[in-house]
Design a protein around this motif. Structure first.
Motif, PDB file in Angstrom:
ATOM      1  N   SER A   1      41.178 -33.411  82.384  1.00  0.00           N
ATOM      2  CA  SER A   1      41.225 -33.221  80.892  1.00  0.00           C
ATOM      3  C   SER A   1      39.922 -33.415  80.052  1.00  0.00           C
ATOM      4  O   SER A   1      39.655 -32.699  78.998  1.00  0.00           O
ATOM      5  N   ASP A   2      38.995 -34.344  80.549  1.00  0.00           N
ATOM      6  CA  ASP A   2      37.684 -34.369  80.146  1.00  0.00           C
ATOM      7  C   ASP A   2      36.926 -33.073  80.245  1.00  0.00           C
ATOM      8  O   ASP A   2      36.322 -32.594  79.254  1.00  0.00           O
TER       9      ASP A   2
ATOM     10  N   LEU B   1      34.914 -28.136  78.113  1.00  0.00           N
ATOM     11  CA  LEU B   1      35.027 -26.717  78.036  1.00  0.00           C
ATOM     12  C   LEU B   1      35.572 -26.165  76.643  1.00  0.00           C
ATOM     13  O   LEU B   1      35.059 -24.707  76.010  1.00  0.00           O
ATOM     14  N   GLU B   2      36.552 -26.574  75.850  1.00  0.00           N
ATOM     15  CA  GLU B   2      37.036 -26.324  74.696  1.00  0.00           C
ATOM     16  C   GLU B   2      35.823 -26.151  73.682  1.00  0.00           C
ATOM     17  O   GLU B   2      35.860 -25.495  72.731  1.00  0.00           O
ATOM     18  N   TRP B   3      35.118 -27.347  73.808  1.00  0.00           N
ATOM     19  CA  TRP B   3      34.173 -27.697  72.595  1.00  0.00           C
ATOM     20  C   TRP B   3      33.084 -26.395  72.891  1.00  0.00           C
ATOM     21  O   TRP B   3      32.549 -26.022  71.836  1.00  0.00           O
ATOM     22  N   ARG B   4      32.815 -26.212  74.007  1.00  0.00           N
ATOM     23  CA  ARG B   4      31.953 -25.040  74.460  1.00  0.00           C
ATOM     24  C   ARG B   4      32.225 -23.798  73.730  1.00  0.00           C
ATOM     25  O   ARG B   4      31.605 -23.167  73.238  1.00  0.00           O
ATOM     26  N   ILE B   5      33.545 -23.504  73.765  1.00  0.00           N
ATOM     27  CA  ILE B   5      34.219 -22.272  73.387  1.00  0.00           C
ATOM     28  C   ILE B   5      34.088 -22.298  72.034  1.00  0.00           C
ATOM     29  O   ILE B   5      33.785 -21.302  71.349  1.00  0.00           O
ATOM     30  N   GLU B   6      34.358 -23.366  71.206  1.00  0.00           N
ATOM     31  CA  GLU B   6      34.267 -23.323  69.817  1.00  0.00           C
ATOM     32  C   GLU B   6      32.866 -23.248  69.414  1.00  0.00           C
ATOM     33  O   GLU B   6      32.790 -22.475  68.550  1.00  0.00           O
ATOM     34  N   ASP B   7      31.825 -23.879  70.035  1.00  0.00           N
ATOM     35  CA  ASP B   7      30.528 -23.701  69.907  1.00  0.00           C
ATOM     36  C   ASP B   7      30.115 -21.985  69.827  1.00  0.00           C
ATOM     37  O   ASP B   7      29.513 -21.542  69.067  1.00  0.00           O
ATOM     38  N   LEU B   8      30.557 -21.603  71.075  1.00  0.00           N
ATOM     39  CA  LEU B   8      30.155 -20.372  71.221  1.00  0.00           C
ATOM     40  C   LEU B   8      30.736 -19.169  70.214  1.00  0.00           C
ATOM     41  O   LEU B   8      30.030 -18.360  69.831  1.00  0.00           O
ATOM     42  N   ASN B   9      32.057 -19.536  70.106  1.00  0.00           N
ATOM     43  CA  ASN B   9      32.847 -18.905  68.969  1.00  0.00           C
ATOM     44  C   ASN B   9      32.036 -18.654  67.639  1.00  0.00           C
ATOM     45  O   ASN B   9      31.845 -17.743  67.093  1.00  0.00           O
ATOM     46  N   SER B  10      31.513 -19.911  67.172  1.00  0.00           N
ATOM     47  CA  SER B  10      30.933 -20.013  65.811  1.00  0.00           C
ATOM     48  C   SER B  10      29.672 -19.430  65.911  1.00  0.00           C
ATOM     49  O   SER B  10      29.347 -18.817  64.917  1.00  0.00           O
ATOM     50  N   LYS B  11      28.943 -19.351  66.979  1.00  0.00           N
ATOM     51  CA  LYS B  11      27.625 -18.857  67.160  1.00  0.00           C
ATOM     52  C   LYS B  11      27.581 -17.381  67.196  1.00  0.00           C
ATOM     53  O   LYS B  11      27.145 -16.653  66.273  1.00  0.00           O
ATOM     54  N   LEU B  12      28.672 -16.842  67.868  1.00  0.00           N
ATOM     55  CA  LEU B  12      29.058 -15.382  67.804  1.00  0.00           C
ATOM     56  C   LEU B  12      29.483 -14.785  66.411  1.00  0.00           C
ATOM     57  O   LEU B  12      29.023 -13.847  66.044  1.00  0.00           O
TER      58      LEU B  12
ATOM     59  N   LEU C   1      26.413 -13.713  74.128  1.00  0.00           N
ATOM     60  CA  LEU C   1      27.429 -14.634  73.713  1.00  0.00           C
ATOM     61  C   LEU C   1      28.662 -14.464  74.164  1.00  0.00           C
ATOM     62  O   LEU C   1      29.380 -15.120  74.539  1.00  0.00           O
ATOM     63  N   SER C   2      29.036 -13.080  73.908  1.00  0.00           N
ATOM     64  CA  SER C   2      30.389 -12.753  74.454  1.00  0.00           C
ATOM     65  C   SER C   2      30.637 -12.802  75.757  1.00  0.00           C
ATOM     66  O   SER C   2      31.685 -13.293  76.269  1.00  0.00           O
ATOM     67  N   ALA C   3      29.662 -12.433  76.650  1.00  0.00           N
ATOM     68  CA  ALA C   3      29.808 -12.479  78.151  1.00  0.00           C
ATOM     69  C   ALA C   3      29.814 -14.172  78.505  1.00  0.00           C
ATOM     70  O   ALA C   3      30.787 -14.344  79.301  1.00  0.00           O
ATOM     71  N   ASN C   4      29.014 -14.961  77.891  1.00  0.00           N
ATOM     72  CA  ASN C   4      29.279 -16.356  78.084  1.00  0.00           C
ATOM     73  C   ASN C   4      30.450 -16.722  77.665  1.00  0.00           C
ATOM     74  O   ASN C   4      31.231 -17.644  78.543  1.00  0.00           O
ATOM     75  N   LEU C   5      31.175 -16.343  76.550  1.00  0.00           N
ATOM     76  CA  LEU C   5      32.275 -17.060  76.222  1.00  0.00           C
ATOM     77  C   LEU C   5      33.314 -16.678  77.141  1.00  0.00           C
ATOM     78  O   LEU C   5      34.236 -17.456  77.431  1.00  0.00           O
ATOM     79  N   ALA C   6      33.122 -15.336  77.508  1.00  0.00           N
ATOM     80  CA  ALA C   6      34.415 -14.757  78.346  1.00  0.00           C
ATOM     81  C   ALA C   6      34.143 -15.743  79.542  1.00  0.00           C
ATOM     82  O   ALA C   6      35.459 -15.989  80.266  1.00  0.00           O
ATOM     83  N   ALA C   7      33.143 -16.046  80.074  1.00  0.00           N
ATOM     84  CA  ALA C   7      32.944 -16.838  81.506  1.00  0.00           C
ATOM     85  C   ALA C   7      33.740 -18.079  81.230  1.00  0.00           C
ATOM     86  O   ALA C   7      34.226 -18.653  82.016  1.00  0.00           O
TER      87      ALA C   7
ATOM     88  N   ALA D   1      37.879 -22.471  81.778  1.00  0.00           N
ATOM     89  CA  ALA D   1      38.686 -23.187  81.027  1.00  0.00           C
ATOM     90  C   ALA D   1      40.167 -23.133  81.277  1.00  0.00           C
ATOM     91  O   ALA D   1      41.093 -24.022  81.541  1.00  0.00           O
ATOM     92  N   LEU D   2      40.530 -21.925  81.561  1.00  0.00           N
ATOM     93  CA  LEU D   2      41.884 -21.452  81.903  1.00  0.00           C
ATOM     94  C   LEU D   2      42.325 -21.977  83.356  1.00  0.00           C
ATOM     95  O   LEU D   2      43.450 -22.793  83.452  1.00  0.00           O
TER      96      LEU D   2
END
Ligand SMILES: [Zn+2]
Length: 231
Positions: free
Chosen positions: A55-56, A61-72, A100-106, A111-112
């Motif tokens: 869960s942690d 990972l969800e935070w990283r996704i959020e961060d990458l999304n906002s940067k993108l 950023l997109s590639a990173n986000l996809a990875a 996360a999945l």
């Protein structure tokens, strides 16, 4: 009552006391947490730790996704704002957006996987919790029964010990000494006669011994020395 019958009665009472003492010791050893319960408890602990870890991991990972999304989003805004005209700068931004997109996809893929694992671990922890509850419930019932059994047997033992004292007090002191000595030497002092043989050593008795064993005096087995009792 003949002396030998009294001694036999005493012996049977002592056997009963011994059996009861053993039952009490067995019951007492079963008091407290059973190995099955302990294992169920630590299994739940392991499952919950695993679930917590996943869960942690999921959260970070969800935070990283959020961060990458906002940067993108910011990079794309700049890229398509029309404010930047410099081709070099535009190309850099384009490149950054791709990275950023590639990173986000990875990260999303990772996360999945973690989400799936966390779900499985959550289900497993729930199962372990339910299993522990069942084990605990039956353990509590068993412990309650044990405590009752111990109490009853302790009372019974006290009664038997009292009875033994009274019966021993009613037996001639010399005979009692012989009885106690035989008990120490042979494990038990009074032997019944079964099919003409001493039940203590299984050796056949002479007809004279058989006859004497019916008299009121104590007759001892010529082989093992136990006091003979003829039904
Ligand atoms: Zn014998």
């Amino acid at each position: 009552m003949s002396l030998v019958i009294k001694l036999l009665g005493l012996q049977e009472l002592e056997f009963e006391i011994k059996a009861l003492e053993k039952a009490l010791a067995d019951a007492s050893s079963r008091l407290g947490e059973s190995p099955v319960l302990k294992e169920a408890r630590s299994s739940l602990e392991r499952c919950e730790q695993n679930y917590q870890q996943l869960s942690d991991q999921q959260k970070s990972l969800e935070w990283r996704i959020e961060d990458l999304n906002s940067k993108l989003k910011k990079v794309n805004e700049q890229l398509y704002s029309g404010r930047i005209k410099n081709p070099k700068e535009l190309s850099n931004l384009q490149h950054e957006a791709e990275l950023l997109s590639a990173n986000l996809a990875a990260v999303e893929e990772e996360a999945l996987e973690v989400i799936e694992k966390a779900e499985q671990a959550g289900a497993k922890a729930l199962q372990a919790k339910q299993y522990l509850s069942r084990i605990e419930a039956s353990w509590q019932v068993e412990q309650k029964k044990l405590v009752e059994e111990i109490k009853i047997n302790k009372d019974k033992l006290a009664d038997l010990q009292e009875k033994r004292k009274t019966e021993a007090g009613d037996i001639d002191a010399d005979a009692l000494r012989v009885y106690e000595r035989l008990k120490l030497q042979r494990g038990f002092a009074v032997a019944r006669i079964t099919q003409g043989a001493c039940e203590g050593c299984h050796i056949s008795l002479s007809s004279a011994q058989l006859q004497h064993s019916r008299s009121s005096t104590l007759e001892k087995c010529a082989n093992c020395g136990r006091i003979l009792f003829c039904e």
